[in-house]
Design an enzyme around this catalytic site. Structure first.
Site, short mmCIF file in Angstrom:
data_model
loop_
_atom_site.label_atom_id
_atom_site.label_comp_id
_atom_site.label_asym_id
_atom_site.label_seq_id
_atom_site.Cartn_x
_atom_site.Cartn_y
_atom_site.Cartn_z
N GLU A 215 0.86 -1.18 0.00
CA GLU A 215 0.00 0.00 0.00
C GLU A 215 0.90 1.23 0.00
O GLU A 215 1.84 1.31 0.80
CB GLU A 215 -0.90 0.01 1.24
CG GLU A 215 -1.82 1.22 1.29
CD GLU A 215 -2.61 1.32 2.58
OE1 GLU A 215 -3.42 2.25 2.72
OE2 GLU A 215 -2.40 0.46 3.47
N ARG A 435 5.21 -13.43 9.40
CA ARG A 435 5.57 -12.01 9.41
C ARG A 435 6.91 -11.86 10.11
O ARG A 435 7.21 -12.56 11.08
CB ARG A 435 4.50 -11.22 10.16
CG ARG A 435 4.86 -9.76 10.38
CD ARG A 435 3.74 -9.02 11.08
NE ARG A 435 4.19 -7.72 11.52
CZ ARG A 435 3.42 -6.64 11.57
NH1 ARG A 435 2.17 -6.73 11.18
NH2 ARG A 435 3.88 -5.49 11.99
N LYS A 445 2.90 1.05 9.94
CA LYS A 445 3.12 2.32 9.25
C LYS A 445 2.41 3.47 9.94
O LYS A 445 2.89 4.61 9.91
CB LYS A 445 2.69 2.20 7.78
CG LYS A 445 3.69 1.42 6.94
CD LYS A 445 3.40 1.51 5.46
CE LYS A 445 2.26 0.61 5.06
NZ LYS A 445 2.09 0.54 3.60
#
Length: 715
Positions: A215, A435, A445
């Site tokens: 993103e 992860r 983020k």
């Protein structure tokens, strides 16, 4: 089956020739290909194989030797990794690193894979033999004892077979330059016997398509790097396609700045892709799909307030809007599309199963309103799809065969497949990996943005940040980052990783090649007067790295007044003989002290003294005007706890001091440092030049690079 092996005469594929000889496969040799061409194995039937590894795997599979390509799928995966790694030995700059890595790996092993000889052993052995004199010299030393033990064992057992090939193709200088992958080609750490299989389910060579879908709401960080590199690995392994797709469905968080820097980070990581796409490219089709699902009764428009909707989903309570008619839903959908006041109160939800134990299937949101302008399409749209809705749709349309997702999305996998099913689109296989979590590190983020907005860091490239640009600015070589990430592989085991491991890999890469310089702390130094020192300063040209000529030369000034670090002076006693590095020995004759503080040392050179007998080896700088002002910058973690749980507030765990600068003076050669250059300050550590020399009034800024040892806190 007899075959013809064609290759360039400048780079004979010794691993293939050794392997064929080993298994008894007859070959006709044809060294007629153009320089740089990949070796080709041609059969009488007209079929052919191209490339070292495909040919090696064919030889292994056609061999009658038991388990020559591994005894099971997991071992076969490890064999493939070693075949990809083997050419590293033929790369001059990586040779020592490769020897060190494999030496450590073989510390408690007899073979590279499993408990028997495989094609991996033959490939690595033959490439080592292909080095020629450089390897033979190392064999006689005691430097890599495990590697030499392993090599000699194979050499002794199969001497006649393998050495015939070596004698025919390898001279003192080796077999010449060969295209070689670096350590980054390892997928995961084969030292772990429980390391997982890394095959994609149902994957076929030439028919795999994967996608990396960040993103554009921030810069790439180390967690994104893992996802990107795994996608790159599988695309290359299966000779498939890699799509970079920007998941730009939230205009409130996204910008062109982030798009540009994500692409920059992807390039830095060496990720080669086939095409760049954007979810926003599919907005019209996504809206058509949403409307189609509404018409089919598979979706509905809901105006339940956000908090109430969240509670209903948790409790499995159906919304009062769930049974709206298609006409009512389409009317409200139109209000949403037009961004009216009524429409802004609504969202589109999938009609799945509100009683499903998996809460992700409890009527997830497909579309919501947002009037913020989009960085690509401006204010054209007032409604935007959620990630959960857009991702499976675009994956299917773009031909993605395998969607790699971190295991934090595991509970949403059923939702992903159900949405594809309701859309009437083909199935896309999900492949999970763990992860990447790092100690003392935030990867959200949203939280990283808080540090930027509140001026706690410079920007997204701050060396305290876990972003790709941040850790590279700190002094991390991208090869180390790639090697570290791919060692984790596609494992689904959740791990909290230590930064020390990453910095240890980095040290092994930079230490053999980075230049050596000298510095003393400006506010903590003592003059050392040498009574028999040179009357006039003189200069000698010395190597910047004693074992690596490529580092170049430096001019070192010798004088009768030299600066020492105060910490060194404080450990010296009168009458002691010390070694001045790169000069020789000196004897301390007098220590001058005022108010308990050492102000000067007086001594005399004793150059005929043996450096082997002294305990103190001291760095020094001549007292000359040409010394370069430095600012040595140390960093600490942004948060004070090793791991934050979901319920922990990161704002309550901020580290009060995360940056400290120490003024220093460096040797005159440091005015030639370039931005980004990595050096070692003798007896101080490794540093990256962040701001090079401009003028004497402005210090050269050097960022301290961790070396893998536990660092003292700045607090």
């Amino acid at each position: 089956m007899e075959a013809k092996l064609a290759f360039s005469k400048d780079s004979p594929p010794i691993s293939i020739i050794c392997a064929a000889k080993f298994v008894g496969l007859p070959l006709t040799i044809d060294p007629s290909l153009a320089a740089g061409s990949a070796p080709t194995l041609r059969f009488a039937s007209g079929e052919s194989l191209q490339g070292v590894n495909p040919i090696l795997l064919y030889i292994a599979s056609s061999s009658s030797i038991s388990c020559f390509s591994g005894k099971n799928d997991i071992e076969f995966g490890h064999v493939v990794e070693w075949l990809e790694y083997a050419p590293t030995f033929l790369s001059g700059s990586e040779f020592e690193n490769a020897c060190s890595f494999v030496d450590g790996f073989l510390a408690s092993r007899t073979f590279l894979v499993g408990h028997g000889l495989t094609i991996a052993d033959i490939a690595v052995w033959s490439n080592l033999a292909g080095i020629g004199q450089r390897w033979e010299s190392l064999r006689k030393s005691k430097k890599y004892q495990n590697l030499v033990r392993w090599f000699n064992s194979i050499d002794s057992e199969y001497k006649d077979t393998l050495n015939e090939v070596v004698a025919a193709y390898v001279g003192k200088r080796g077999i010449g330059k060969s295209p070689a992958p670096s350590l980054k080609e390892k997928v995961h750490d084969s030292k772990d016997p429980s390391a997982p299989e890394v095959d994609l389910p149902g994957a076929k060579v030439g028919k795999v398509c994967v996608r990396f879908a960040p993103e554009p709401s921030g810069y790439l960080h180390i967690g994104h790097a893992k996802a990107g590199l795994l996608n790159k690995y599988f695309a290359e392994r299966y000779q498939g396609r890699l799509i970079v797709r920007f998941d730009d469905t939230n205009p409130s968080k996204e910008s062109n700045e982030f798009v540009e820097n994500v692409l920059k980070d992807i390039e830095t990581l060496g990720i080669k892709y086939d095409v760049v796409t954007y979810t926003s490219d599919y907005f019209p089709k996504l809206m058509e799909m949403a409307e189609s699902l509404i018409k089919q009764g598979k979706a509905y428009v809901d105006d339940t307030p956000k908090e109430e909707m969240r509670k209903e989903r948790m409790d499995g309570i159906e919304s009062r809007c769930r049974n709206n008619t298609v006409e009512e839903n389409l009317s409200l959908w139109k209000e949403m599309v037009n961004g009216t006041e009524r429409g802004m109160q609504c969202c589109v939800r999938g009609k799945l199963d509100m009683q499903d134990p998996n809460k992700s299937l409890r009527d997830p949101v497909y579309y919501r309103c947002n009037i913020d302008p989009h960085h690509r399409v401006g204010s054209k749209y007032k409604v935007y799809p959620t990630y959960d809705f857009a991702c499976p749709f675009v994956d299917a349309l773009e031909g993605v065969t395998h969607a790699l997702r971190s295991s934090e999305y595991h509970d949403r996998n059923a939702q992903y497949y159900r949405i594809l099913q309701d859309m009437g689109l083909r199935r896309v296989e999900i492949y999970e990996f763990s992860r990447l979590n790092m100690v003392y590190t935030l990867l959200s983020k949203r939280k990283l943005l808080w540090f930027v907005q509140n001026k706690k860091v410079e920007d997204w490239t701050d060396p305290r940040f876990p972003t790709v640009q941040g850790i590279v600015r700190r002094g991390l070589k991208i090869e180390a980052l790639i090697q570290f990430i791919l060692q984790q592989g596609a494992s689904k085991n959740l791990n909290l990783m230590e930064w020390d491991k990453l910095w240890t890999i980095n040290k092994k890469i930079i230490d053999p090649v980075c230049a050596r310089h000298t510095a003393v702390l400006k506010d903590q130094r003592v003059i050392f007067t040498l009574t028999n020192g040179p009357e006039k300063p003189f200069v000698r040209i010395l190597p910047r790295h004693k074992k690596f000529e490529g580092a170049g030369k430096k001019a070192t000034t010798f004088a009768n007044r030299i600066w020492l670090d105060y910490a060194d002076a404080a450990t010296i006693s009168k009458g002691v003989e010390v070694t001045l590095m790169d000069w020789g020995n000196a004897i301390i004759k007098e220590i001058k002290v005022e108010s308990g503080v050492i102000t000067e040392l007086v001594g005399e050179l004793h150059l005929e003294g043996s450096v082997k007998t002294t305990k103190l080896k001291i760095t020094w700088l001549a007292d000359i005007e040409e010394l370069v002002p430095l600012s040595l910058v140390e960093f600490d973690y942004l948060i004070s706890r090793k791991k934050l749980e979901e319920e922990d507030d990161f704002l309550e765990n901020l580290n009060p001091c995360t940056r400290r600068e120490n003024p220093a003076l460096g040797d005159a050669n440091m005015r030639n440092l370039k931005r980004g250059e990595i050096i070692q300050l003798e007896r101080k550590g490794y540093y990256r030049c962040d701001a090079p020399f401009i003028r004497s009034s402005k210090p050269v800024v050097l960022f301290a690079i961790p070396d893998g040892r536990q660092q003292a806190s700045l607090n």
